[in-house]
Write a protein that holds these residues in place. Structure first.
Motif, short mmCIF file in Angstrom:
data_model
loop_
_atom_site.label_atom_id
_atom_site.label_comp_id
_atom_site.label_asym_id
_atom_site.label_seq_id
_atom_site.Cartn_x
_atom_site.Cartn_y
_atom_site.Cartn_z
N GLU A 32 0.87 -1.26 -0.01
CA GLU A 32 -0.03 -0.23 0.00
C GLU A 32 1.09 1.28 -0.16
OE1 GLU A 32 -3.95 1.74 2.34
OE2 GLU A 32 -2.06 1.28 3.68
N ASP A 200 -6.28 7.81 -3.77
CA ASP A 200 -7.62 6.91 -3.11
C ASP A 200 -7.37 6.57 -1.59
OD1 ASP A 200 -9.07 7.03 -5.51
OD2 ASP A 200 -8.35 5.09 -6.15
N SER A 201 -8.51 6.24 -1.07
CA SER A 201 -8.67 5.90 0.28
C SER A 201 -8.14 4.33 0.44
CB SER A 201 -10.03 5.94 1.04
OG SER A 201 -10.45 7.35 0.89
N GLY A 202 -8.37 3.67 -0.49
CA GLY A 202 -7.82 2.23 -0.50
C GLY A 202 -7.52 1.65 -1.72
N SER A 349 -7.89 -1.79 9.59
CA SER A 349 -8.26 -0.32 8.88
C SER A 349 -8.10 -0.42 7.44
CB SER A 349 -7.34 0.76 9.40
OG SER A 349 -7.60 1.82 8.90
N GLN A 350 -6.64 -0.89 7.08
CA GLN A 350 -6.41 -1.18 5.79
C GLN A 350 -7.33 -1.95 4.81
OE1 GLN A 350 -2.39 -1.95 4.42
NE2 GLN A 350 -2.70 -2.58 2.77
N ARG A 353 -10.68 -0.08 4.26
CA ARG A 353 -10.56 0.70 2.78
C ARG A 353 -10.34 -0.05 1.59
NH1 ARG A 353 -5.98 2.71 3.26
NH2 ARG A 353 -5.14 2.22 5.49
N ASP A 354 -9.85 -1.20 1.63
CA ASP A 354 -9.80 -1.99 0.35
C ASP A 354 -11.08 -2.19 -0.14
OD1 ASP A 354 -6.95 -1.44 0.19
OD2 ASP A 354 -6.17 -2.97 1.09
#
Length: 379
Positions: A32, A200-202, A349-350, A353-354
């Motif tokens: 990421e 992007d957020s994810g 958290s990741q 978002r993904d």
């Protein structure tokens, strides 16, 4: 009815699970941060037969069934959600190219895609279109034995990492809608192509961006399928990818549940394991039930495809339910971990978002429900 996997499928699952645990999971966060997937990993997936495995051997595949491809996507995604997109993309584009490209062109590109030497993206969405996928303005104009492409594609996954793209362009009039759209296989190194990337957020390891076409010359024999029929022909392949997307998301949900069940047995509060508190275990038990049901629905859709049966509605169910459920499950798992779950040391958290991105990409929930309703009414 037989719900068991074959011995071959279980052996493949075990092999991929070890690879995902050893090679993918430890670098999930680093990918990421680097905003890319290492070509070394893509090559390893190709060597293991994970990319387009359901394609015929003459195209570099292994002739696997679609259920086995689902097993591969599921296990890879458990290690790294974003890497799980690679076999999905190879299967979607691989089938499009195998079915609609000239045999020589298909051989040229599919051998590289299945070996992990090339990445193929799919370029459909445009800035003004979104869910109105047939409202395309990227123009393909005939020029002798070539077409000149002019316009923009946007929200394209792996736009700046792909080597070739399946591009939808308008060869007819705007009034023809879907009937005036053709598909082309376009090398990304072609003169006149440039790309940009969004913040992007994810899904940052996959990346999303725009592809700009400025008088890009594409040989006419790079057209996929029949002129003016590309949209209708190629869109059928999305029924396959939507079932795989469901498994990609649910794999991350199940991995989060597995980790959380283990956490509840190890962590203590008020003199007993957290697993003794029903306020924590009952929500997880409910989600375990939902994940199991959604997972079976995905494999049912793949079974239908393997048996040449209609599966459009089932695929749409996978697409809207899987990403939404996965997000809700991961959120609950994060909450069950308390303050430790909120930190970046753990992947919740990741993961949230993904998976959230796939509530939008490849067809929104509203579009999927329209498809289910249309199929149900016409049944």
């Amino acid at each position: 009815m037989n719900f068991a996997f074959t011995e071959q499928q279980e052996a493949i699952r075990d092999t991929i699970a070890r690879f995902a645990s050893e090679r993918l999971a430890p670098r999930y966060r680093q990918r990421e941060q680097a905003a890319c997937i290492e070509r070394e990993i893509v090559s390893e997936l190709g060597q293991m037969g994970c990319l387009g495995g359901e394609l015929p051997e003459n195209f570099g595949g292994s002739g696997l069934d679609c259920i086995t491809t689902g097993v591969i996507v599921e296990e890879i995604a458990r290690g790294d959600f974003n890497v799980g997109y690679l076999p999905l993309l190879a299967s979607l584009n691989g089938q499009i190219i195998a079915h609609h490209a000239r045999p020589e062109l298909a051989q040229e590109w599919l051998s590289g895609i299945t070996a992990g030497h090339k990445i193929c993206c799919i370029a459909l969405t445009e800035p003004h279109g979104g869910s109105d996928a047939a409202n395309l303005k990227l123009k393909a104009t005939r020029d002798g034995d070539s077409f000149l492409l002019n316009g923009e594609k946007t929200s394209i996954s792996m736009a700046d990492q792909a080597d070739v793209a399946v591009v939808f362009a308008r060869t007819g009039t705007q009034e023809q809608r879907a009937s005036g759209i053709s598909a082309f296989l376009v090398p990304m190194e072609s003169q006149g192509i440039s790309t940009s990337r969004f913040e992007d957020s994810g899904q940052r390891a996959i990346g999303r961006g725009s592809i700009f076409f400025d008088n890009v010359r594409v040989p006419a024999d790079h057209m996929l399928g029949i002129e003016g029929q590309g949209f209708k022909q190629v869109m059928q392949g999305f029924d396959y990818s939507r079932a795989l997307i469901g498994l990609q998301c649910l794999a991350v949900a199940q991995q989060s549940l597995d980790e959380t069940w283990q956490w509840l047995t190890q962590r203590e509060a008020f003199g007993q394991p957290l697993a003794a508190f029903q306020g924590l275990t009952h929500p997880l038990a409910e989600y375990q039930t939902y994940v199991q049901a959604a997972r079976l629905q995905c494999y049912y859709a793949l079974w239908l495809k393997d048996n040449q049966r209609p599966h459009t509605a089932e695929a749409a169910m996978n697409k809207w339910w899987g990403p939404k459920l996965a997000f809700d499950v991961i959120k609950q798992c994060m909450l069950a971990h308390g303050h430790t779950g909120w930190g970046e040391d753990l992947p919740f958290s990741q993961r949230m978002r993904d998976v959230l991105g796939l509530q939008i990409g490849d067809g929104t929930a509203q579009i999927m429900k329209n498809i289910i309703a249309r199929q149900s009414v016409s049944a």
